[in-house]
Every structure is written in structure tokens, then in C-alpha cells.
Scaffold this active site. Sequence first.
Site, PDB file in Angstrom:
ATOM      1  CD  GLU A   1       5.526  13.150  -2.447  1.00  9.27           C
ATOM      2  OE1 GLU A   1       6.764  13.058  -2.430  1.00  9.27           O
ATOM      3  OE2 GLU A   1       4.939  14.239  -2.415  1.00  9.27           O
TER       4      GLU A   1
ATOM      5  CB  CYS B   1      11.599   7.656  -0.197  1.00  2.95           C
ATOM      6  SG  CYS B   1      11.099   8.949   0.950  1.00  2.95           S
TER       7      CYS B   1
HETATM    8  P1  NAD Z   1       5.589  -0.288  -4.778  1.00  2.00           P
HETATM    9  O1  NAD Z   1       5.548   0.698  -5.875  1.00  2.00           O
HETATM   10  O2  NAD Z   1       6.129  -1.633  -5.077  1.00  2.00           O
HETATM   11  O3  NAD Z   1       4.114  -0.543  -4.213  1.00  2.00           O
HETATM   12  C1  NAD Z   1       3.292   0.507  -3.709  1.00  2.00           C
HETATM   13  C2  NAD Z   1       1.851   0.086  -3.673  1.00  2.00           C
HETATM   14  O4  NAD Z   1       1.352   0.066  -4.989  1.00  2.00           O
HETATM   15  C3  NAD Z   1       1.585  -1.302  -3.098  1.00  2.00           C
HETATM   16  O5  NAD Z   1       0.826  -1.148  -1.923  1.00  2.00           O
HETATM   17  C4  NAD Z   1       0.794  -2.033  -4.170  1.00  2.00           C
HETATM   18  O6  NAD Z   1      -0.383  -2.648  -3.692  1.00  2.00           O
HETATM   19  C5  NAD Z   1       0.375  -0.935  -5.111  1.00  2.00           C
HETATM   20  N1  NAD Z   1       0.337  -1.357  -6.525  1.00  2.00           N
HETATM   21  C6  NAD Z   1       1.090  -2.277  -7.151  1.00  2.00           C
HETATM   22  N2  NAD Z   1       0.793  -2.327  -8.475  1.00  2.00           N
HETATM   23  C7  NAD Z   1      -0.163  -1.398  -8.664  1.00  2.00           C
HETATM   24  C8  NAD Z   1      -0.859  -0.932  -9.813  1.00  2.00           C
HETATM   25  N3  NAD Z   1      -0.651  -1.435 -11.034  1.00  2.00           N
HETATM   26  N4  NAD Z   1      -1.776   0.050  -9.661  1.00  2.00           N
HETATM   27  C9  NAD Z   1      -1.991   0.597  -8.453  1.00  2.00           C
HETATM   28  N5  NAD Z   1      -1.364   0.197  -7.332  1.00  2.00           N
HETATM   29  C10 NAD Z   1      -0.458  -0.786  -7.440  1.00  2.00           C
HETATM   30  O7  NAD Z   1       6.422   0.413  -3.612  1.00  2.00           O
HETATM   31  P2  NAD Z   1       6.769  -0.094  -2.165  1.00  2.00           P
HETATM   32  O8  NAD Z   1       7.674  -1.280  -2.203  1.00  2.00           O
HETATM   33  O9  NAD Z   1       5.522  -0.200  -1.365  1.00  2.00           O
HETATM   34  O10 NAD Z   1       7.578   1.171  -1.613  1.00  2.00           O
HETATM   35  C11 NAD Z   1       8.915   1.393  -1.896  1.00  2.00           C
HETATM   36  C12 NAD Z   1       9.079   2.547  -2.850  1.00  2.00           C
HETATM   37  O11 NAD Z   1       8.392   3.683  -2.363  1.00  2.00           O
HETATM   38  C13 NAD Z   1      10.527   2.984  -3.008  1.00  2.00           C
HETATM   39  O12 NAD Z   1      10.789   3.236  -4.358  1.00  2.00           O
HETATM   40  C14 NAD Z   1      10.603   4.271  -2.208  1.00  2.00           C
HETATM   41  O13 NAD Z   1      11.599   5.149  -2.597  1.00  2.00           O
HETATM   42  C15 NAD Z   1       9.238   4.829  -2.427  1.00  2.00           C
HETATM   43  N6  NAD Z   1       8.879   5.779  -1.371  1.00  2.00           N
HETATM   44  C16 NAD Z   1       8.774   7.083  -1.689  1.00  2.00           C
HETATM   45  C17 NAD Z   1       8.460   8.003  -0.703  1.00  2.00           C
HETATM   46  C18 NAD Z   1       8.353   9.474  -1.024  1.00  2.00           C
HETATM   47  O14 NAD Z   1       7.859  10.198  -0.187  1.00  2.00           O
HETATM   48  N7  NAD Z   1       8.788   9.932  -2.171  1.00  2.00           N
HETATM   49  C19 NAD Z   1       8.241   7.588   0.606  1.00  2.00           C
HETATM   50  C20 NAD Z   1       8.359   6.233   0.893  1.00  2.00           C
HETATM   51  C21 NAD Z   1       8.674   5.335  -0.105  1.00  2.00           C
END
Ligand code: NAD
Length: 476
Positions: A220, A254
Site C-alpha cells: 500500500e 496517502c
Molecule cells: P516510509 O516508507 O518512509 O516508512 C515506512 C516504514 O518502513 C517505517 O516504519 C520504517 O521503519 C520502515 N522501513 C524503512 N526502511 C525499511 C526497510 N529497508 N525494510 C523494511 N522496513 C523499512 O513511509 P512513511 O513515511 O512511514 O509513510 C508515508 C508513505 O506511506 C507515503 O508515501 C504515503 O503515501 C504512504 N501511505 C500509503 C497508504 C496506502 O494505504 N496506500 C497509507 C498511508 C501512507
Amino acid sequence: MSAQLETPQQLSDLLRLHRTATDEQGAVDVETRQRRLQTAIDMLVDHHEALCAAMDADFGGRHVGFSLMNDVLGSLNSLKYARDNLESWLGPEQRQVFAPYDQLGAQAWVRYQAKGTVGIMGTWNAPLFTLFSPLASALSAGNRAVLKPSEVVPQTVRVLAKIVAQCFDPMDVAIITGGVEVGQAFASMPFDHLVFTGSTQVGKKVMRAAAENLVPVTLELGGKSPVIIGKSADIQEAARRLAIAKGTNSGQLCISPDLIYVPVAAREAFLQAFSATYSTLYPSIENNPDVVSVVNDQHMARIDGYLAQAREEGAEIIHCPDVPLPAQGRKRPLSIVINPPLLSDIMTEEIFGPALVLLTYSEIKHVLQEINSGERPLALYYFGQDAAEQDYVLDHTLSGGVTLNDVLMHAAMEDAPFGGVGASGMGHYHGREGFVEFSHARTVFRGAPVDPRGDWGMLPPFAEHFATAMASQVTR
Ligand code: NAD
């Protein structure tokens, strides 16, 4: 063992126990699925105040009413919908047997079986919804689950970890806390399905790690959700609905609109109506409890960077409401960036905060070309009364979901899938599709009581007429 885990080793040990239990349990009955869903429902109902207080603290200002609506009620809606509908999803589904075995008494059906254990990685912007809405689908399909909340909202994580440990048997649902390293270890675990909500960049890393164990993923992700305001749109009403949507969580959603395409002739009318609504909703910013803060300094600096670059490159920027920028805190008026250069960061990066881009156009064909030259967005919005143009937009674009003449609403549909496509993700949760996503659709064929293939000369040594009989069936 507690349902609150802190190390990858504890998670690995739990997954082994889950696997043994899954192999021994047999079919997961309706009552077990409903009991697990009900535990999640009861937990959120019993602890919603502590959770909302924690989200308020983590954001440095997030109205309790909004957290209740977005995260608590959003999660409860998914969990209750799954609880109340899963019985009708379970099957088995009878399927059409091919000829001539259909005449000989063979039968076939599809049974939807639990995959095992689903890992769910949530994000900070909707810290409960991004865990519990996919959990609803995963539990409805009879799975166990492990949650990994985002470290960006530590107080919410602390409350969540405590209440999951209090309320859940770890053999049903567990939670693991930690930062990026725990996230990396989580994505490398042999789950039976992995859900990741977050950015496209990290989504690729998660999918790469999951591929090592051939773990199927639901991603997502985000993107730059565009809005097309058609020439037949009610400009006032479109602007009003967009202002309401863009203020929601200060754009940290998002599916928040990023790019708004407005007919050249409607630019001033749109800006006026949009600013009027936004400034009525949020007449002040700095000490206004209704304004959600940008979650942390890092995200604030990211958004400020996009705006500074656009300004340097000559784009016009207006603020709603038109007030001085707050001297402290992370609450901000909405910045509208008008016609910035095509390659500026605000045009290429997901904004995910209190800013949007307004782009004027003359021909809708060029708007679709521009949208299609980028990655597939998570959401697309169209405003207009022209049915032919609406179909043209739907037929010539692809996005995770669409809302027509409104904003954000398709994501609230429990009875329809929610998810992205291309760079905005894959797979979905919500509705029966969510149940199917986390089930293994297992085809079962029960053989016919009689087997006439020998009598029909279809077995070796082949009778003379066998090839002729086969050839006679090569038809169009
Ligand atoms: P992010 O991708 O920066 O981080 C998400 C999580 O991934 C963090 O908790 C982090 O600990 C973890 N992470 C980081 N590197 C990793 C790795 N190499 N392997 C595994 N895990 C790792 O995103 P964010 O800032 O938390 O969220 C914002 C993003 O989420 C935006 O792009 C937004 O559009 C998206 N989003 C999508 C939805 C949806 O339903 N499609 C909903 C909410 C947010």
C-alpha cells in the site's frame, strides 16, 4: 510468551509456534475468526482515549475528534464489516467441471483456506488504520497476524504494544516494536503474507526482502494523486470539497490530492472559492486545535524544501489562510503552488503535507498525457457533469481507485477493494476482495466414479482412431 515482542529472535520463535499450530488446527471456524476480530474491536473501544491522546502527543497536535474518526472508527468499521460478513465469504464455491467429466459425476470446488500468519507493517500518518484495516481482512481469512507499527509515532506504539499484550493471545495476534532495523528483519521473516504500507522506495526494499522467502506481498504505497476539474464542473463545489479534503490530517494522507488541474478560465474562481472554504475551516493556524501538525521536523524540512525550490524557480505560492508562518510548532497554512516548473521536486515527489500544486490547462487530452507520463497514482479525482468526458478520463487513466465529484471517499468503502497499482502498490484490503487476498484459493477436484478413458481408446497403446478423435475437437 507475551504478545509484545521486541527482538527479531522472539518474532522468529513465535512464527515457528504459529506454523506448528496452523498445521495442527484444521479448518479455522467462523467463531474463531469472529472471536479474534471481536478482540481487536473490544481493544479499540476500551482504549480509544489513551490511543487518541498518544496520537495527539506524537503529532504535536492532532484533534481527538479527528483521530477518533480517522483511526479508531476507520479501524472499527473494517473490523466490524469483516466480522459481520465473513460467513458469507467462506465458501466452498462449486465450480463448473469440464466435459465429459461433468457428465461422469466428477465435482470441483474452491475452498478458501487461511494462509497462516500475516505480517502487517503500518505507517505513522494513520497509525491505527494502516494496521487494523488490513488486520480485519487478514483475520477474516482465518490467519494469525503480527503487527509492526511505525516508530515515527512512539507514544502510540507504546500504548498499542501494552494493550495488544493485555488483550491478545500471541498465538492470535502479536506486535513487535522497533525502528528501521526491526522493519528490515520483519520484512525478511518467512510470513505467509506480508502487508506493507509506506513509501514506494521502501516498498521496493520490502518486496526484495520478501522475495527471498517467496512471501506474497500487499504493498500500500503512495504517489501523486491528481485531480481533474472538467469544464462542466461546479467550480465552487469542487473547490469546497477539495479544501475540506486537503485540510484533512494536513495533507498527510496517502490519497490526499497533490496536483489539481483547473481549466485556465476557471483559475481565479477556483482559487477564490478554495481559499474561502479553507480559511473558514481554519481561520488561524498556530494555536488552532483543529489544525493537525506536520508529524516531525524532518517532514517539515522536506515540505519546506519543496516550497523553497518552487519559489526560487519562479512559481507563485499563496497561503490559506493568508497569515504569517507560525514562529514555532509544526502547524502550517496550506501552500498553493501555481504552475511550478515540470521537473521541480513538488511536481515529482509526493507532497504528503500542507501544500498542493495548481496547474491550469486548456485541453483535457494534454492533462491525461501529463498524468500518464508519470507513475500510476493511488487515487484519481474527476469533477464534472459531462458523462462522456468522465468516461474518457476513466478509460484513459489507471489509478488505485477513483472518486468522482468528491475526494477521498472511495477509500472509505468497506464493500470494495482499496489498493494501488504500479508504483502506488499491489493487492488490496477491504471487502470480499480483502478476504480473498489473504486466503489461499485452493481448487479441489473429486474424480468421477467411473473412468471410461480405456474404453474410449484414449490410453496407450492408443487405438487407431485416437488421433482422429482428438483432431476432430480442434475447433474455433
Ligand atoms: P516510509 O516508507 O518512509 O516508512 C515506512 C516504514 O518502513 C517505517 O516504519 C520504517 O521503519 C520502515 N522501513 C524503512 N526502511 C525499511 C526497510 N529497508 N525494510 C523494511 N522496513 C523499512 O513511509 P512513511 O513515511 O512511514 O509513510 C508515508 C508513505 O506511506 C507515503 O508515501 C504515503 O503515501 C504512504 N501511505 C500509503 C497508504 C496506502 O494505504 N496506500 C497509507 C498511508 C501512507
